[in-house]
Design a protein around this motif. Structure first.
Motif, short mmCIF file in Angstrom:
data_model
loop_
_atom_site.label_atom_id
_atom_site.label_comp_id
_atom_site.label_asym_id
_atom_site.label_seq_id
_atom_site.Cartn_x
_atom_site.Cartn_y
_atom_site.Cartn_z
N HIS A 154 0.76 -1.38 -0.26
CA HIS A 154 0.27 0.09 0.21
C HIS A 154 1.13 1.75 0.04
N PHE A 155 0.63 2.22 -1.08
CA PHE A 155 1.65 3.24 -0.88
C PHE A 155 0.56 4.56 -1.33
N GLU A 156 1.00 5.22 -0.50
CA GLU A 156 -0.07 6.43 -0.33
C GLU A 156 0.25 7.91 -0.46
N ILE A 157 -0.65 9.15 -0.43
CA ILE A 157 -0.17 10.64 -0.75
C ILE A 157 -1.46 11.17 -0.38
N VAL A 158 -1.29 12.12 1.56
CA VAL A 158 -2.00 12.19 1.65
C VAL A 158 -2.96 13.82 0.98
N CYS A 159 -3.94 14.19 0.36
CA CYS A 159 -4.15 14.87 -0.16
C CYS A 159 -5.41 16.56 0.62
N ALA A 160 -5.28 17.60 1.02
CA ALA A 160 -6.18 18.62 2.19
C ALA A 160 -7.29 18.92 0.73
N THR A 161 -7.69 18.74 -0.59
CA THR A 161 -8.05 18.79 -1.08
C THR A 161 -8.16 17.91 -2.63
N GLU A 162 -9.51 17.28 -2.68
CA GLU A 162 -9.75 16.82 -4.49
C GLU A 162 -8.97 16.95 -5.12
N GLU A 163 -9.19 18.88 -5.27
CA GLU A 163 -7.96 19.04 -6.43
C GLU A 163 -6.35 18.76 -6.84
N LYS A 164 -6.20 18.35 -5.67
CA LYS A 164 -5.19 18.07 -5.47
C LYS A 164 -4.64 16.89 -5.84
N ALA A 165 -5.72 15.77 -5.31
CA ALA A 165 -5.78 14.19 -5.48
C ALA A 165 -5.57 14.40 -6.72
N LYS A 166 -6.66 14.96 -8.27
CA LYS A 166 -7.08 14.41 -9.53
C LYS A 166 -5.42 15.11 -9.64
N GLU A 178 -1.59 3.57 -11.92
CA GLU A 178 -2.94 3.66 -12.00
C GLU A 178 -3.15 3.80 -10.65
N ALA A 179 -3.09 5.13 -10.00
CA ALA A 179 -3.38 5.72 -9.13
C ALA A 179 -5.59 6.04 -8.29
N ARG A 180 -5.63 5.02 -7.04
CA ARG A 180 -7.36 5.35 -6.81
C ARG A 180 -7.27 6.42 -5.99
N ILE A 181 -8.13 6.94 -6.60
CA ILE A 181 -8.97 8.48 -5.16
C ILE A 181 -10.11 7.45 -3.77
N VAL A 182 -9.80 7.73 -2.54
CA VAL A 182 -10.22 7.61 -1.79
C VAL A 182 -10.47 8.63 -0.58
N ALA A 183 -12.09 9.41 -0.57
CA ALA A 183 -11.85 9.81 0.91
C ALA A 183 -11.74 9.70 1.64
N ARG A 184 -10.93 10.29 3.12
CA ARG A 184 -11.17 9.39 4.07
C ARG A 184 -10.58 11.16 5.47
N LYS A 185 -11.98 10.83 6.35
CA LYS A 185 -12.30 12.44 7.55
C LYS A 185 -12.24 13.50 5.79
N LYS A 186 -11.47 14.15 6.64
CA LYS A 186 -11.18 15.01 5.32
C LYS A 186 -10.51 15.46 4.73
N TYR A 187 -9.64 14.16 4.69
CA TYR A 187 -8.37 14.10 3.30
C TYR A 187 -8.98 13.74 2.46
N PHE A 188 -8.72 13.64 1.28
CA PHE A 188 -8.22 12.49 0.47
C PHE A 188 -6.76 12.78 -0.69
N VAL A 189 -7.13 10.63 -0.17
CA VAL A 189 -5.55 10.07 -0.52
C VAL A 189 -5.65 9.22 -1.82
N VAL A 190 -4.66 9.39 -2.31
CA VAL A 190 -4.30 9.04 -3.72
C VAL A 190 -3.35 7.62 -3.21
N TYR A 191 -3.37 6.38 -4.36
CA TYR A 191 -3.40 5.27 -3.04
C TYR A 191 -2.87 4.44 -4.05
#
Length: 322
Positions: A154-166, A178-191
């Motif tokens: 599992h590899f991930e980078i946590v972003c404060a906004t969905e825009e940054k994650a995308k 191919e990375a995916r995005i999931v919402a975790r609490k108030k953050y968006f995680v690219v994993y």
């Protein structure tokens, strides 16, 4: 021993690209993901990044010194309540220094306006592939983590906004990953969860030591998995063989106790006696013990005939009992 994630960050913190445009891209990622811009009442700018990883603080400090010849202040804080690690703050306090950095990283436009949420969308500093590599390295140093590959991938980078994650997802896709995005609490995680793709992104970020360590673990895990599958397959085959032999013994015993072997053709008598004498033998071994020897398919054919006869006798027995 430090975690695998910490070892990756330690290696990346020592990876310093000689090209100034790549250094700027890496600084842009660090500020965008774990930085804060401070503006006082006189509209003077300052920049502060916070991290719990000393390697990240050291890298940011070194990048600013090397790229802009800026001296920064280091602030170390202890969280007394949570009893957690120290937090390291790297601060650019001079207005002209902060503006120089923000203009170069395109986080401040020519009108002196800061992009909302330190947006890096459509940012010109990541046009070149080498700069995108540096940007991903900075992003991972800022808010990334990778699990212990001995346990799972599992590899991930946590972003404060969905825009940054995308935006991050889009940058990663330029390297055919191919990375995916999931919402975790108030953050968006690219994993990324695929082991081979995590190897590839370590290569993109230029972490060869971590890459080799992960590859070795993957190979060992695959070998262990292959051995386990082979053992399971062999065990299943043995169980199947033993079950078949027990069934054959039951059928032959039923024939012996009802109509006797003398009523059987000679070839069936021969295989029936051979099976009773050698319950553990394989079909091949049974065939070789006959005179003349018979092939595996021939032995199987004879045993099937005995099985059919035993079933017929059992049905007759049930009918006569009724």
């Amino acid at each position: 021993m430090a975690s695998f994630s910490s070892r990756v960050k330690e290696e990346l913190s020592r990876q310093l690209n000689s090209a100034r445009h790549c250094q700027i891209a890496e600084i842009a990622a660090i500020i965008s993901l774990c930085g804060r811009i401070q503006i006082d009442e006189n509209d003077r700018f300052g920049i502060k990044i916070s991290t719990e990883n000393v390697a990240v603080a050291r890298k940011y400090f070194t990048l600013l010194k090397k790229t802009f010849n800026i001296s920064t202040d280091i602030v170390i804080r202890h969280n007394v309540y949570l009893k957690r690690n120290r937090t390291y703050g790297v601060v650019v306090s001079r207005d002209e220094d902060a503006k120089k950095v923000l203009l170069a990283t395109k986080l401040l436009n020519d009108q002196g306006e800061v992009g909302e949420n330190l947006s890096i969308v459509k940012n010109l500093v990541i046009q070149n592939p080498c700069c995108r590599r540096a940007f991903l390295r900075g992003a991972f140093l800022a808010t990334g983590s990778v699990s212990d590959p001995e346990r799972f991938y599992h590899f991930e980078i946590v972003c404060a906004t969905e825009e940054k994650a995308k935006q991050l997802q889009s940058i990663i896709s330029t390297f055919h990953l191919e990375a995916r995005i999931v919402a975790r609490k108030k953050y968006f995680v690219v994993y990324i969860k695929e082991g081979s793709q995590i190897v590839d992104i370590l290569n993109v970020m230029e972490a060869p030591l971590a890459l080799m360590e992960l590859e070795n673990i993957r190979i060992l895990k695959e070998m262990r998995g292959s051995v386990n599958r082979q053992v399971n397959c062999e065990t299943a085959n043995i169980n199947k063989t033993v079950s078949a032999a027990l069934k054959q013994m039951e059928d032959i015993t039923r024939i012996k106790e009802t109509i006797g072997f003398d009523s059987l053709p000679e070839n069936l008598q021969e295989i029936a006696r051979a099976r009773l004498e050698r319950p553990e033998a394989t079909l091949k071994e049974l065939g070789e013990s006959l005179n003349p020897p018979v092939g595996k398919s021939g032995v199987n054919h004879r045993l099937r005939k005995l099985s059919t006869l035993a079933e017929t006798l059992m049905e007759k027995g049930e009918v006569s009992e009724q």
